[in-house]
Design an enzyme around this catalytic site. Structure first.
Site, PDB file in Angstrom:
ATOM      1  N   LYS A 186      24.608  27.344  33.264  1.00 29.93           N
ATOM      2  CA  LYS A 186      23.916  28.351  32.925  1.00 29.93           C
ATOM      3  C   LYS A 186      23.756  28.974  34.417  1.00 29.93           C
ATOM      4  O   LYS A 186      23.497  30.139  35.153  1.00 29.93           O
ATOM      5  CB  LYS A 186      22.203  27.537  33.252  1.00 29.93           C
ATOM      6  CG  LYS A 186      21.166  27.785  33.069  1.00 29.93           C
ATOM      7  CD  LYS A 186      19.477  26.917  32.690  1.00 29.93           C
ATOM      8  CE  LYS A 186      20.212  26.229  31.309  1.00 29.93           C
ATOM      9  NZ  LYS A 186      18.313  25.512  31.390  1.00 29.93           N
TER      10      LYS A 186
ATOM     11  N   LYS B 175      21.823  16.436  35.685  1.00 36.67           N
ATOM     12  CA  LYS B 175      20.963  15.976  34.412  1.00 36.67           C
ATOM     13  C   LYS B 175      19.871  14.915  34.902  1.00 36.67           C
ATOM     14  O   LYS B 175      21.273  13.974  35.767  1.00 36.67           O
ATOM     15  CB  LYS B 175      20.630  16.158  34.146  1.00 36.67           C
ATOM     16  CG  LYS B 175      19.840  16.816  33.019  1.00 36.67           C
ATOM     17  CD  LYS B 175      18.770  18.405  33.361  1.00 36.67           C
ATOM     18  CE  LYS B 175      17.589  18.228  32.786  1.00 36.67           C
ATOM     19  NZ  LYS B 175      17.427  19.685  32.826  1.00 36.67           N
TER      20      LYS B 175
ATOM     21  N   ASP C  68      11.316  18.853  35.064  1.00 33.59           N
ATOM     22  CA  ASP C  68      11.994  19.106  33.986  1.00 33.59           C
ATOM     23  C   ASP C  68      10.477  18.113  32.618  1.00 33.59           C
ATOM     24  O   ASP C  68       9.531  18.367  33.592  1.00 33.59           O
ATOM     25  CB  ASP C  68      13.202  18.390  32.935  1.00 33.59           C
ATOM     26  CG  ASP C  68      13.722  18.723  31.854  1.00 33.59           C
ATOM     27  OD1 ASP C  68      14.129  17.967  31.351  1.00 33.59           O
ATOM     28  OD2 ASP C  68      13.943  19.965  31.533  1.00 33.59           O
TER      29      ASP C  68
END
Length: 443
Positions: free
Chosen positions: A113, A125, A165
């Site tokens: 991405k 992440k 997130d």
């Protein structure tokens, strides 16, 4: 056996307890085989074996004290997956479901991405199995400060730049940033999604939802259509869903549904974004409160919205929410476009079914890249000590989403899968990372 199949088999044996990661890796690696056939040097240099292993996995305990004076302990993570093209970049997810498998899948997806945005960002992440729901502001601050007290050792504006997130919004980013600044005695662009008063970017809140709709407009244009007059079913009721609905309706579409973990709302008059924002962003209430304010709206408890008739579906909630059964229902009700606003919200079986039935499908790593793209723009503004206008950021976002669409569409055509944006996005994102990894030697 093909190179990609060999690596998938190795992963399944090694990480049998990580189904989400295996799913994400399989979806990507299978589609890369045409590019691997064109570049046999990748196999001789064990490129895939290196790509599927994170450069670093950090796990730590997060002790904090609740409002009753009781000590609570959560598990924190940061997956620094790949830094070939830039510092690790990816969100922090706070949710009870967080585990190593989910964060590895998200970090792996983030590599491609971020590559597609053309900005210099690697993939990462992180997060914790902490649930902000029902917690007081003081409890959330206590957790965030404890979390950052460990994480700060591993991050920095040129090393690893976390963001928000699920469960990590402006409030949580503020507490995390404050603790980082206290520990490091410096102000730096170490986090994105910050408040506007301390280095945040205009349009960051809207970016993922807006970007997904911009990507959709290019898909429609490919088929000689436009968004005005189309009906859309959206799942989720967070930032992505809210702002996808807002932008879609600004461009003339009618958004019929949104959802949360308890069910979905169908509004025949079109979702009223102002009411939705009041319910979810201001009051932090359930969607049943939306129905109370909109007399023609209906709430369907414990169900997902994929049984409604629509032209376009945008799953914007969470992973694997759109199953094969849901895909069959969408096709039966005339849906012709599916655009992933969440990360891997569609199962592999559902994706295959949709593509086999001529549904134009946009994978999340391309369609929802608007959020991380504007995070990258926030990093640029911080580095230059500048603040761009909303319109300037939005124009850059539109340009990036157009570039992503062109890259994915062109790669799909060049490697024998014209019209398949899954193949195209994976290959286009991969080739840039692969070139950088090859140039940097075995590391």
């Amino acid at each position: 056996m093909s190179y990609s199949s060999e690596v998938i088999a190795q992963l399944k044996e090694r990480y049998a307890d990580q189904p989400e990661f295996i799913q994400a890796a399989q979806e990507v690696l299978v589609s890369l085989q045409p590019a691997l056939d064109a570049h046999p040097e990748y196999q001789s240099q064990a490129l895939l074996e290196r790509l599927v292993e994170p450069e670093r996995v950090i796990m730590f305990r997060v002790p904090w004290v609740d409002d009753k004076g009781q000590i609570q302990v959560n598990r924190g993570y940061r997956i620094e997956f790949n830094s070939a093209i830039g510092p690790y970049k990816g969100g922090l997810r706070l949710h009870p479901s967080v585990n190593l498998s989910i964060l590895k899948f998200l970090g792996f997806e983030q590599i491609f991405k971020n590559s597609l945005t053309t900005l210099p960002m690697g993939g990462g992440k992180g997060g914790a199995d902490f649930d902000p729901k029902g917690k007081s502001d003081r409890e959330i601050m206590a957790f965030c400060q404890s979390f950052m007290t460990e994480l700060y050792r591993y991050i920095g504006p040129n090393t690893d730049v976390p963001a928000g997130d699920i469960g990590t919004g402006a409030r949580e980013i503020g507490y995390l940033f404050g603790q980082y600044k206290r520990l490091r005695n410096e102000w730096s662009g170490v986090l994105t999604g910050k408040g506007l008063s301390y280095g945040g970017s205009l349009a960051r809140t809207e970016a993922t939802g807006y970007g997904a709709v911009y990507f959709l407009t290019h898909m429609l244009a490919e088929k000689g259509e436009e968004l005005a007059g189309k009906t859309i079913c959206i799942s989720g009721a967070g930032n992505v869903a809210i702002y996808a609905a807002q932008k879609a309706q600004q461009l003339g579409a009618c958004v019929l549904t949104v959802s949360d973990s308890s069910g979905y709302v169908y509004d025949p008059d079109g979702i009223d974004v102002a009411t939705l924002k009041n319910v979810k962003e201001v009051r932090r209430a359930r969607l049943t409160d939306y129905v109370a304010a909109r007399p023609r709206a209906m709430y369907h408890e414990t169900q997902r919205p994929w049984g409604e008739k629509c032209d376009i579906a945008m799953p914007c909630a969470t992973q694997n929410e759109l199953s094969l059964e849901s895909a069959q229902a969408l096709v039966a009700h005339g849906c012709r476009y599916v655009v992933e606003g969440a990360n891997m919200p569609t199962t592999l079986e559902a994706t295959t079914y949709l593509q086999e039935h001529d549904v134009f499908f946009a994978p999340g790593k391309a369609a929802n890249a608007g959020g991380v793209a504007v995070s990258g723009l926030e990093m640029s503004q911080n580095a230059e000590h500048l603040s761009w206008s909303f319109d300037e950021v939005d124009q850059r976002l539109q340009s990036i989403m157009a570039s992503i669409y062109t890259s994915a569409s062109t790669a799909a055509k060049d490697y024998g899968h014209e019209g398949n944006l899954v193949f195209g996005a994976n290959i286009a994102g991969f080739l840039k990372v692969a070139e950088a990894m090859m140039a940097q030697g075995v590391c």
